[in-house]
Design an enzyme around this catalytic site. Structure first.
Site, short mmCIF file in Angstrom:
data_model
loop_
_atom_site.label_atom_id
_atom_site.label_comp_id
_atom_site.label_asym_id
_atom_site.label_seq_id
_atom_site.Cartn_x
_atom_site.Cartn_y
_atom_site.Cartn_z
N GLU A 1 16.38 -20.64 66.53
CA GLU A 1 16.41 -22.03 66.96
C GLU A 1 17.16 -22.21 68.28
OE1 GLU A 1 17.93 -23.36 63.19
OE2 GLU A 1 19.97 -23.26 63.93
N CYS B 1 30.09 -20.89 58.84
CA CYS B 1 28.89 -20.89 59.69
C CYS B 1 27.69 -20.39 58.90
CB CYS B 1 29.15 -19.99 60.90
SG CYS B 1 27.73 -19.82 61.98
N CYS C 1 23.13 -12.99 61.75
CA CYS C 1 24.39 -12.60 62.38
C CYS C 1 25.16 -11.69 61.44
CB CYS C 1 25.19 -13.86 62.70
SG CYS C 1 26.75 -13.53 63.55
N CYS D 1 25.02 -24.43 64.04
CA CYS D 1 24.55 -23.05 63.92
C CYS D 1 23.74 -22.68 62.67
CB CYS D 1 25.80 -22.19 63.90
SG CYS D 1 25.87 -21.14 65.27
N CYS E 1 21.20 -24.77 74.16
CA CYS E 1 21.95 -23.79 73.38
C CYS E 1 20.96 -22.77 72.81
CB CYS E 1 22.68 -24.56 72.28
SG CYS E 1 23.51 -23.53 71.11
N CYS F 1 31.32 -15.47 59.66
CA CYS F 1 32.36 -16.51 59.70
C CYS F 1 32.06 -17.46 58.54
CB CYS F 1 32.32 -17.26 61.03
SG CYS F 1 32.64 -16.20 62.45
N1 SAH Z 1 28.74 -15.80 67.61
C1 SAH Z 1 29.15 -16.53 68.77
C2 SAH Z 1 28.09 -17.52 69.23
C3 SAH Z 1 27.85 -18.67 68.29
S1 SAH Z 1 28.57 -20.07 68.99
C4 SAH Z 1 30.49 -17.20 68.50
O1 SAH Z 1 30.97 -17.14 67.40
O2 SAH Z 1 31.07 -17.74 69.43
C5 SAH Z 1 28.49 -21.25 67.73
C6 SAH Z 1 29.78 -22.00 67.61
O3 SAH Z 1 29.63 -22.96 66.54
C7 SAH Z 1 30.94 -21.10 67.24
O4 SAH Z 1 32.10 -21.52 67.88
C8 SAH Z 1 31.02 -21.33 65.74
O5 SAH Z 1 32.27 -20.95 65.26
C9 SAH Z 1 30.70 -22.80 65.64
N2 SAH Z 1 30.24 -23.26 64.31
C10 SAH Z 1 29.55 -22.60 63.38
N3 SAH Z 1 29.35 -23.36 62.27
C11 SAH Z 1 29.92 -24.55 62.53
C12 SAH Z 1 30.06 -25.77 61.78
N4 SAH Z 1 29.55 -25.90 60.56
N5 SAH Z 1 30.74 -26.78 62.35
C13 SAH Z 1 31.24 -26.66 63.62
N6 SAH Z 1 31.13 -25.56 64.36
C14 SAH Z 1 30.49 -24.50 63.82
#
Ligand code: SAH
Length: 347
Positions: free
Chosen positions: A90, A117, A110, A337, A103, A114
């Site tokens: 996406e 996420c 992945c 994400c 984006c 995390c």
């Molecule tokens: N893997 C890389 C690129 C993804 S960036 C990274 O971790 O930086 C996507 C961003 O969205 C990251 O900062 C991630 O931590 C954040 N993210 C993921 N799920 C989220 C959620 N439910 N609410 C807010 N931010 C979120």
């Protein structure tokens, strides 16, 4: 057959030379594809017939299949794309006053898990090819014309620095004067904190921005929500960030997702201020996006209260930590994400 959009200009020159064609044609091909947006070798009329035949015999143009396009009340748009192997990725288009930010994703799934996420909830399938990364930009740019994308952030599904070579190659195509010619400072790579790759990136001097998903200033707490911290702890991460600051001569942005009761206490603010001493940085605070697409995912995380956010902000100000509070966008279309992809798969 190979997708011609997998190559940088330099690589294409070499491939042409090897095929007995003129190196110079690479520049013209780049121009046709990325500037004039022509994806048909027959229409590249300033290229010799012999070279065009070589191109037709060896290369093709892949396209992303648009499976779904949604627009939220705040004008955030989400695109769900199907790939040749039927994987889904996406891209999200975020509208701000003077910016239109795209984006993009770099992997199918992945590896880094995390906890808050959705991107990694079903694990990792594969790296995206260069053309699958650049095609997200090219396709959306074509779809929204004459509106223009002003910024590209590698913040979709996946970890860009874990797909290092293809991400770097895509950046080179985006920034090359003969390619898309996108401003280096208008591109941002984001990482969960892969220390060796941050060092490698600093050595490459690509000139693009780097963003780190920090989310906690405490080793133990960060390890709980971001397992990568066990491998590359904050102490090493901050060293790599300082090195990047020096080599690229620019600040780094930290992303900090505010989660109720997890990383918003006064002590967190104090630890954050201490951690960032000597770092050239900016922090983006953003409230946790709770619109998790599947039951059970991220259920333990909650959006912080207004009072909690205010008290955290006040403590940061007191400690002299410079930050921006960002608005969470696209909640009604599951724009965080991996959310649309997860929803689609469950149908
Ligand atoms: N893997 C890389 C690129 C993804 S960036 C990274 O971790 O930086 C996507 C961003 O969205 C990251 O900062 C991630 O931590 C954040 N993210 C993921 N799920 C989220 C959620 N439910 N609410 C807010 N931010 C979120």
């Amino acid at each position: 057959m190979k997708d011609i959009k997998n190559y940088t200009l330099e690589e294409l020159r070499k491939l042409l030379e090897k095929g007995g064609c003129l190196r110079f044609s690479a520049q013209q091909i780049f121009n046709w594809i990325y500037k004039r947006r022509i994806e048909d070798f027959n229409l590249m009329t300033d290229i010799s017939k012999q070279t065009r035949q070589f191109l037709k015999d060896n290369f093709y143009f892949s396209r992303l299949k648009l499976l779904k396009r949604e627009i939220s009340k705040d004008k955030t748009e989400k695109f769900l794309f199907g790939l040749e192997d039927d994987s889904c990725i996406e891209s999200v288009l975020i509208s701000q006053v003077s910016r239109l930010t795209l984006c993009i994703s770099t992997q199918v799934g992945c590896k880094f898990g995390c906890k808050f996420c959705l991107s990694g909830k079903d694990g990792f399938r594969r790296n995206l090819k260069v053309c699958e990364i650049t095609n997200q930009y090219l396709t959306v740019a074509d779809l929204i014309a004459p509106r223009k994308i002003t910024n590209i952030v590698f913040m979709g599904i996946g970890e860009p620095l874990d797909n290092f070579a293809n991400t770097v190659c895509a950046v080179k195509i985006f920034t090359h004067p003969q390619g898309v010619y996108f401003g280096k400072r208008k591109i941002c790579l984001s990482t969960c904190g892969l220390v060796p790759q941050i060092k490698k990136l600093a050595d490459l001097n690509l000139g693009v921005k780097l963003s780190i998903s920090l989310h906690s200033p405490d080793e133990a707490a960060r390890s709980k929500i971001m397992p990568i911290n066990k491998k590359y702890p904050l102490s090493e991460l901050i060293k790599a960030v300082k090195d990047f600051n020096k080599k690229e001569k620019r600040h780094i942005t930290f992303e900090y997702v505010l989660v109720r009761g997890l990383n918003t206490s006064k002590v967190d603010a104090q630890k954050l201020s201490k951690l960032l001493r000597g770092v050239n940085y900016k922090i983006n605070l953003i409230s946790f996006n709770y619109t998790c697409a599947r039951k059970g995912a991220c259920f333990e995380f909650k959006v912080p209260t207004e009072a909690e956010i205010n008290s955290f902000k006040n403590e940061l100000k007191k400690k002299g930590v410079f930050f921006t509070l960002r608005k969470s966008k696209g909640a009604d279309i599951n724009a965080a994400c991996g959310q649309l992809r997860a929803l689609f798969k469950n149908r």
